[in-house]
Design an enzyme around this catalytic site. Structure first.
Site, PDB file in Angstrom:
ATOM      1  N   ARG A  89      33.456  34.133  33.992  1.00 47.99           N
ATOM      2  CA  ARG A  89      34.432  35.121  33.491  1.00 47.99           C
ATOM      3  C   ARG A  89      35.792  34.422  33.389  1.00 47.99           C
ATOM      4  O   ARG A  89      36.210  33.763  34.335  1.00 47.99           O
ATOM      5  CB  ARG A  89      34.504  36.347  34.416  1.00 47.99           C
ATOM      6  CG  ARG A  89      33.156  37.080  34.517  1.00 47.99           C
ATOM      7  CD  ARG A  89      33.304  38.452  35.128  1.00 47.99           C
ATOM      8  NE  ARG A  89      34.020  39.363  34.255  1.00 47.99           N
ATOM      9  CZ  ARG A  89      34.472  40.558  34.653  1.00 47.99           C
ATOM     10  NH1 ARG A  89      34.304  40.946  35.907  1.00 47.99           N
ATOM     11  NH2 ARG A  89      35.105  41.346  33.813  1.00 47.99           N
ATOM     12  N   ASP A 237      44.343  40.735  37.737  1.00 46.26           N
ATOM     13  CA  ASP A 237      43.409  39.619  37.565  1.00 46.26           C
ATOM     14  C   ASP A 237      44.132  38.293  37.414  1.00 46.26           C
ATOM     15  O   ASP A 237      43.585  37.227  37.719  1.00 46.26           O
ATOM     16  CB  ASP A 237      42.500  39.862  36.362  1.00 46.26           C
ATOM     17  CG  ASP A 237      41.477  40.927  36.715  1.00 46.26           C
ATOM     18  OD1 ASP A 237      41.811  42.125  36.607  1.00 46.26           O
ATOM     19  OD2 ASP A 237      40.377  40.558  37.163  1.00 46.26           O
TER      20      ASP A 237
END
Ligand code: MRU
Length: 346
Positions: A89, A237
């Site tokens: 990711r 994030d």
């Protein structure tokens, strides 16, 4: 907490399967790094800090299966393991932070036997997991000071125990305020398309007995405009040097709505989520996920076949919409460029 997100046990890695929540509480066992990489990609485990812990454990697990005659061969294979895990990711910087930390430990132990290196990697992965729990509790302690008695806190996505080694970042702030005896309640955005808010945040907070109301994402503005929301707290994030913050898609909309309605908007994240190599948020890589997440719910089509779809998984909230960034080392406000540098000790 009554569940474990991820744990190293008997040289395997155990994770709660987040794709099955809230319907079933199932723990999967992983004994090779490839399946850890698949678990990260497939969202069995998700949330920036939890992804970091999983990647670290993946490196440690992978190192145990390396067959090598020489250190060169061992390190070449270890690099390959790190690369596979690093391709899972792209947005959460904690993934890369954890892999780099594991590489540094391997390098530091290069002079020892291969088993010494393997052992050091295992210890480091477990350390990253344990540290994360302490970090979240400290984020909670700092953040709780910003939550007034009687507050209604809106959160987006899941930045809870499930997204970390436990306790959570945004939900850590909420937990800490609740534990301090403040009578607060939470509004949880459902968080389309993956429904982290409905499936995970609502599940976690209900287990904890924290009063929670689930709303569809497009309802946030309605409640804000009616004065029903005291503040917003979300996770992150990746946070660039100027404070621009990547978080779950829809966070930007919440931040703009909060500003319009004069509601404080807080980001809670560990220092490992800072990416001070990026001057601003424009260079943060944004993951695009499968179209089926938008067109289908649990395998049932909710859109005509063949429709064109976009599915960015994150957006970037410009720093000007962020009232403060809460880290384990303290709260940063105003001049993020110098504040974030100071708080990260760089
Ligand atoms: O796609 P996900 O579920 O991994 O996205 C998670 C988020 O956006 C969280 O808010 C973020 O990782 C912070 S978790 C403490």
């Amino acid at each position: 907490m009554s569940f474990r997100t991820i744990e190293w046990r008997d040289d395997t890695v155990i994770m709660i399967d987040q794709t099955r929540l809230p319907g079933a509480e199932i723990y999967n066992t992983y004994s090779d790094f490839q399946s850890i990489a698949e678990a990260i990609k497939g969202m069995i485990i998700r949330g920036a800090p939890a992804i970091g812990v999983a990647a670290a454990m993946g490196v440690a697990l992978g190192s145990r299966s390396i067959i090598a005659d020489t250190h060169e061969s061992f390190f070449r294979q270890l690099d390959n393991i790190c690369e596979v895990l690093g391709r899972t990711r792209p947005t959460a910087v904690n993934l890369f932070w954890a892999i780099e930390r594991m590489k540094r430990v391997a390098e530091k132990n290069r002079g020892g036997t291969l088993d010494t290196i393997r052992d050091a990697l295992k210890k480091e992965a477990i350390r990253i997991e344990k540290e994360d729990l302490t970090i979240c509790k400290n984020i909670g302690k700092w953040g709780a000071t910003l939550i007034p008695e009687g507050a209604t806190v809106l959160t987006h996505c899941n930045a809870g125990g499930l997204a970390t080694a436990g306790y959570g970042t945004a939900l850590g702030v909420i937990r800490a305020a609740h534990e301090a005896g403040k009578k607060i309640q939470v509004f949880a955005d459902e968080t389309r398309p993956w429904l982290q808010g409905a499936r995970l945040t609502a599940w976690e907070l209900m287990k904890e007995g924290i009063p929670t109301t689930l709303i569809a994402d497009n309802m946030a503005g309605f409640f804000m405009s009616r004065g029903e929301i005291t503040c917003c707290v979300v996770g992150a994030d990746r946070i660039a040097a100027n404070g621009d913050t990547a978080n779950k898609i829809g966070t930007y909309s919440v931040a703009v709505l909060a500003k319009e309605n004069n509601i404080p908007f807080y980001v809670a994240a560990p220092v490992s989520t800072l990416d001070l190599t990026l001057a601003d948020g424009s260079k943060i890589p944004i993951e695009e996920r499968p179209y089926s997440e938008v067109t289908h719910i649990k395998g049932i089509a909710i859109a005509p076949a063949g429709i064109r779809v976009r599915n960015p998984s994150f957006d970037v909230t410009p720093a000007r919409y962020i009232t403060a960034i809460i880290t384990e080392n303290g709260i940063v406000k105003g001049d993020y460029r110098s504040g974030l540098r100071k708080i990260s000790g760089t």
